[in-house]
Scaffold this active site. Structure first.
Site, mmCIF file in Angstrom:
data_model
loop_
_atom_site.group_PDB
_atom_site.id
_atom_site.type_symbol
_atom_site.label_atom_id
_atom_site.label_comp_id
_atom_site.label_asym_id
_atom_site.label_seq_id
_atom_site.Cartn_x
_atom_site.Cartn_y
_atom_site.Cartn_z
ATOM 1 N N LYS A 139 -32.065 -17.828 -74.048
ATOM 2 C CA LYS A 139 -33.348 -17.247 -73.671
ATOM 3 C C LYS A 139 -33.284 -15.767 -73.959
ATOM 4 C CE LYS A 139 -37.234 -18.696 -71.848
ATOM 5 N NZ LYS A 139 -37.801 -20.059 -71.806
ATOM 6 N N ASP A 156 -42.648 -17.878 -74.712
ATOM 7 C CA ASP A 156 -42.606 -18.137 -73.271
ATOM 8 C C ASP A 156 -43.706 -17.226 -72.704
ATOM 9 O OD1 ASP A 156 -40.731 -19.576 -71.158
ATOM 10 O OD2 ASP A 156 -41.162 -17.625 -70.291
HETATM 11 P P1 NDP Z 1 -48.490 -17.521 -70.620
HETATM 12 O O1 NDP Z 1 -48.089 -16.116 -70.797
HETATM 13 O O2 NDP Z 1 -49.338 -18.176 -71.635
HETATM 14 O O3 NDP Z 1 -49.215 -17.721 -69.198
HETATM 15 C C1 NDP Z 1 -48.568 -17.370 -68.018
HETATM 16 C C2 NDP Z 1 -49.475 -17.691 -66.843
HETATM 17 O O4 NDP Z 1 -48.728 -17.572 -65.642
HETATM 18 C C3 NDP Z 1 -50.632 -16.713 -66.723
HETATM 19 O O5 NDP Z 1 -51.725 -17.360 -66.132
HETATM 20 C C4 NDP Z 1 -50.048 -15.648 -65.793
HETATM 21 O O6 NDP Z 1 -51.023 -14.903 -65.082
HETATM 22 C C5 NDP Z 1 -49.224 -16.484 -64.849
HETATM 23 N N1 NDP Z 1 -48.097 -15.664 -64.362
HETATM 24 C C6 NDP Z 1 -47.071 -15.177 -65.101
HETATM 25 N N2 NDP Z 1 -46.233 -14.444 -64.352
HETATM 26 C C7 NDP Z 1 -46.750 -14.457 -63.126
HETATM 27 C C8 NDP Z 1 -46.329 -13.894 -61.907
HETATM 28 N N3 NDP Z 1 -45.213 -13.146 -61.815
HETATM 29 N N4 NDP Z 1 -47.110 -14.138 -60.833
HETATM 30 C C9 NDP Z 1 -48.237 -14.898 -60.910
HETATM 31 N N5 NDP Z 1 -48.672 -15.468 -62.060
HETATM 32 C C10 NDP Z 1 -47.944 -15.243 -63.130
HETATM 33 O O7 NDP Z 1 -47.112 -18.317 -70.434
HETATM 34 P P2 NDP Z 1 -46.813 -19.887 -70.579
HETATM 35 O O8 NDP Z 1 -48.006 -20.676 -70.188
HETATM 36 O O9 NDP Z 1 -46.211 -20.100 -71.893
HETATM 37 O O10 NDP Z 1 -45.663 -20.082 -69.499
HETATM 38 C C11 NDP Z 1 -45.921 -20.502 -68.161
HETATM 39 C C12 NDP Z 1 -44.658 -21.073 -67.560
HETATM 40 O O11 NDP Z 1 -44.229 -22.204 -68.329
HETATM 41 C C13 NDP Z 1 -43.454 -20.122 -67.522
HETATM 42 O O12 NDP Z 1 -42.721 -20.373 -66.349
HETATM 43 C C14 NDP Z 1 -42.643 -20.548 -68.743
HETATM 44 O O13 NDP Z 1 -41.276 -20.223 -68.595
HETATM 45 C C15 NDP Z 1 -42.869 -22.046 -68.708
HETATM 46 N N6 NDP Z 1 -42.653 -22.751 -69.968
HETATM 47 C C16 NDP Z 1 -43.299 -22.394 -71.102
HETATM 48 C C17 NDP Z 1 -43.115 -23.112 -72.264
HETATM 49 C C18 NDP Z 1 -43.875 -22.816 -73.512
HETATM 50 O O14 NDP Z 1 -43.741 -23.581 -74.471
HETATM 51 N N7 NDP Z 1 -44.693 -21.781 -73.554
HETATM 52 C C19 NDP Z 1 -42.169 -24.224 -72.323
HETATM 53 C C20 NDP Z 1 -41.600 -24.578 -71.053
HETATM 54 C C21 NDP Z 1 -41.821 -23.851 -69.931
HETATM 55 P P3 NDP Z 1 -51.309 -13.365 -65.504
HETATM 56 O O15 NDP Z 1 -52.069 -13.444 -66.787
HETATM 57 O O16 NDP Z 1 -52.096 -12.830 -64.378
HETATM 58 O O17 NDP Z 1 -49.974 -12.714 -65.658
HETATM 59 O O1 2IT Z 2 -38.881 -22.779 -71.457
HETATM 60 C C1 2IT Z 2 -38.999 -23.323 -72.570
HETATM 61 O O2 2IT Z 2 -38.552 -24.442 -72.797
HETATM 62 C C2 2IT Z 2 -39.715 -22.567 -73.620
HETATM 63 N N1 2IT Z 2 -40.204 -21.484 -73.356
HETATM 64 C C3 2IT Z 2 -39.827 -23.138 -75.001
HETATM 65 C C4 2IT Z 2 -38.554 -22.963 -75.778
HETATM 66 C C5 2IT Z 2 -38.634 -23.337 -77.228
HETATM 67 O O3 2IT Z 2 -37.650 -23.038 -77.917
HETATM 68 O O4 2IT Z 2 -39.613 -23.933 -77.689
#
Ligand code: NDP
Ligand code: 2IT
Length: 448
Positions: free
Chosen positions: A129, A169
């Site tokens: 990561k 992420d």
């Molecule tokens: P985005 O940046 O697209 O969206 C993040 C969302 O979470 C926003 O709505 C944001 O609100 C909110 N958020 C982030 N940090 C905080 C915080 N500290 N407190 C409250 N709300 C928060 O990210 P993703 O959708 O890609 O990721 C969301 C989650 O999914 C994370 O935990 C990530 O690690 C996990 N994840 C993502 C993957 C991917 O493929 N993208 C794969 C697997 C897991 P705001 O805009 O107000 O900050």
């Molecule tokens: O938490 C996760 O699994 C991710 N943010 C996606 C990682 C990836 O390599 O697609």
């Protein structure tokens, strides 16, 4: 017979001692290694080879300065990270997070979780990561581009198709991957597509990668419910966050017959009893990059609650898709009291240890992130496959592959939990499946 529980406790104390102040990392390690007591009893040679101790120590940690100029000409300095945790199963693989809260403890917890998640997918990928404390909020495209170029100017020497393959992420989506890939290509003079995943399908990205994490969570949820003789049909759901994972979790839950009535961001909660309108949400978040409070200007029957806790909204199913530790013991109790029967984690480690205990004690079907959100990285591995063969698969074909992968992840976690005497405990199932798949090659490779 050595006292395995005491051995695990010693390893945990050592991790805390060696990594002071990294609270999220300690939390992630504790949860995984406590699940491994029955594994060490069954396979004592893992202890002789000190596999757990080795897994808890990253193979490599890179920390670097990221200087860049903002639109006013001011020099800004951020910190960049890449923690290459474990490469027993393949090249390091895992996302990059850009958020002001990022520090080494966050990157290490995410990298540690990623080792087991990636192993659970059954794909040949190691765990890593990275990210930065850069805050993209309110920054122009030009500022984001200059930041990404500076970040990649250092990172490029540490990554590559056979070495380490970053992706998105929090705060890193297709726009950022574009700027990062452009700079990588320029610095290396190589069009090495499989060095980054989450690319746009117009230049080497896989169809369905954008949707994959959210869709995968909905598929996993569906599998958990089916295992209990239920389905998503007619279920009221609450999805926290409103980013990439949340949007596509909502889309697939709706397609599978559920109704999502609430979503959120770090400022507040939208509660729309008629069901969240996805076209509006996508327009606001993906096209205009606005905040969800503006949703109520378009849907007058929806409510916006600034600073509210989304877990107070009554639901059958809760899907945390925002960030770590967003759902604590109190929130879990409230969900259970309001009738919530299933939880699938789109985010990484969103439920804290007290929350997990509340769900497990109440018999809630609880799918931890390592299993439930593994659809994203699985589809990244499918993107690497397509890049390696210079091929591009259709949306339908790729989505079918994703569905099969999620089904298989569910099956292996479910059966492993049964085999180890804890039926329905997906935490135990996922941790044991992930660990044993990484431990086997580590033993085979000798002391490295
Ligand atoms: P985005 O940046 O697209 O969206 C993040 C969302 O979470 C926003 O709505 C944001 O609100 C909110 N958020 C982030 N940090 C905080 C915080 N500290 N407190 C409250 N709300 C928060 O990210 P993703 O959708 O890609 O990721 C969301 C989650 O999914 C994370 O935990 C990530 O690690 C996990 N994840 C993502 C993957 C991917 O493929 N993208 C794969 C697997 C897991 P705001 O805009 O107000 O900050
Ligand atoms: O938490 C996760 O699994 C991710 N943010 C996606 C990682 C990836 O390599 O697609």
């Amino acid at each position: 017979m050595p006292n395995v529980a005491a051995q695990i406790e010693r390893i945990y104390r050592d991790v805390v001692h060696r990594n002071p102040g990294e609270l999220e990392f300690h939390q992630a390690v504790k949860e995984v290694i406590e699940s491994l007591v029955p594994v060490l009893r069954k396979h004592p040679h893992y202890a002789e080879h000190r596999i757990i101790e080795r897994i808890c120590e990253p193979e490599r940690q890179i920390i670097f300065r990221v200087p860049w100029q903002d639109d006013a000409g001011q020099v800004q300095i951020n910190r960049g990270f890449r923690v290459q945790f474990n490469s027993a199963l393949g090249p390091y693989k895992g996302g990059l997070r850009f958020h002001p809260s990022v520090y080494l403890g966050i990157v290490k917890f995410l990298g540690f979780e990623q080792i087991f998640k990636n192993a659970v997918t059954g794909m040949p990928i190691g765990g890593a990561k990275g990210g930065s404390d850069f805050d993209p909020k309110g920054r122009s495209d030009g500022e984001v581009m200059r930041f990404c170029q500076s970040f990649m100017t250092e990172l490029h020497r540490h990554i590559g198709e056979y070495t380490d393959v970053p992706a998105g992420d929090i705060g890193v989506g297709a726009r950022e991957i574009g700027y990062l890939f452009g700079q990588y290509k320029r610095l290396t003079n190589r069009y090495e597509s499989a060095t980054l995943t989450g690319k746009s399908p117009t230049w080497g990205g896989a169809l369905v990668r954008r949707e994959a994490t959210g869709y995968g969570v909905a598929f996993f949820l569906d599998e958990m419910l089916q295992a209990r003789g239920e389905s998503l049909d007619g279920k009221t759901c609450v999805v926290s966050g409103s980013g990439n994972v949340a949007v596509y979790a909502i889309e697939k839950i709706h397609e599978l017959g559920g109704k999502v009535v609430a979503c959120s961001d770090s400022d507040g909660v939208i509660h729309h009893k008629a069901g969240i309108d996805l076209d509006t949400l996508k327009q606001l978040k993906e096209v205009e990059r606005r905040r969800i409070k503006d949703y109520v200007d378009i849907h007058r029957d929806a409510e916006y609650h600034p600073g509210a806790c989304i877990w107070h909204v009554p639901c059958d199913v809760a899907v945390p898709c925002a960030t770590q530790n967003e759902l604590d013991g109190e929130a879990a109790k409230r969900l259970v009291a309001n009738g919530c029967r299933a939880v699938a984690e789109g985010a990484n480690m969103p439920t804290n240890p007290e929350g997990i205990k509340v769900f497990q004690d109440a018999g809630v079907a609880y799918g931890p992130g390592k299993a439930a959100n593994a659809g994203g990285v699985s589809t990244s591995a499918l993107e690497m496959q397509q890049n390696a063969s210079r091929d591009a698969w259709s949306f339908d074909f790729t989505e079918r592959r994703l569905r099969e992968i999620m089904k298989e992840i569910h099956r292996s976690c479910y059966e492993t939990a049964e085999e180890y005497g804890s039926p329905g405990n997906y935490v135990l199932g996922a941790n044991i499946v992930g660990f044993t798949r990484v431990a086997e090659p580590m033993v085979a490779f000798g002391v490295i």
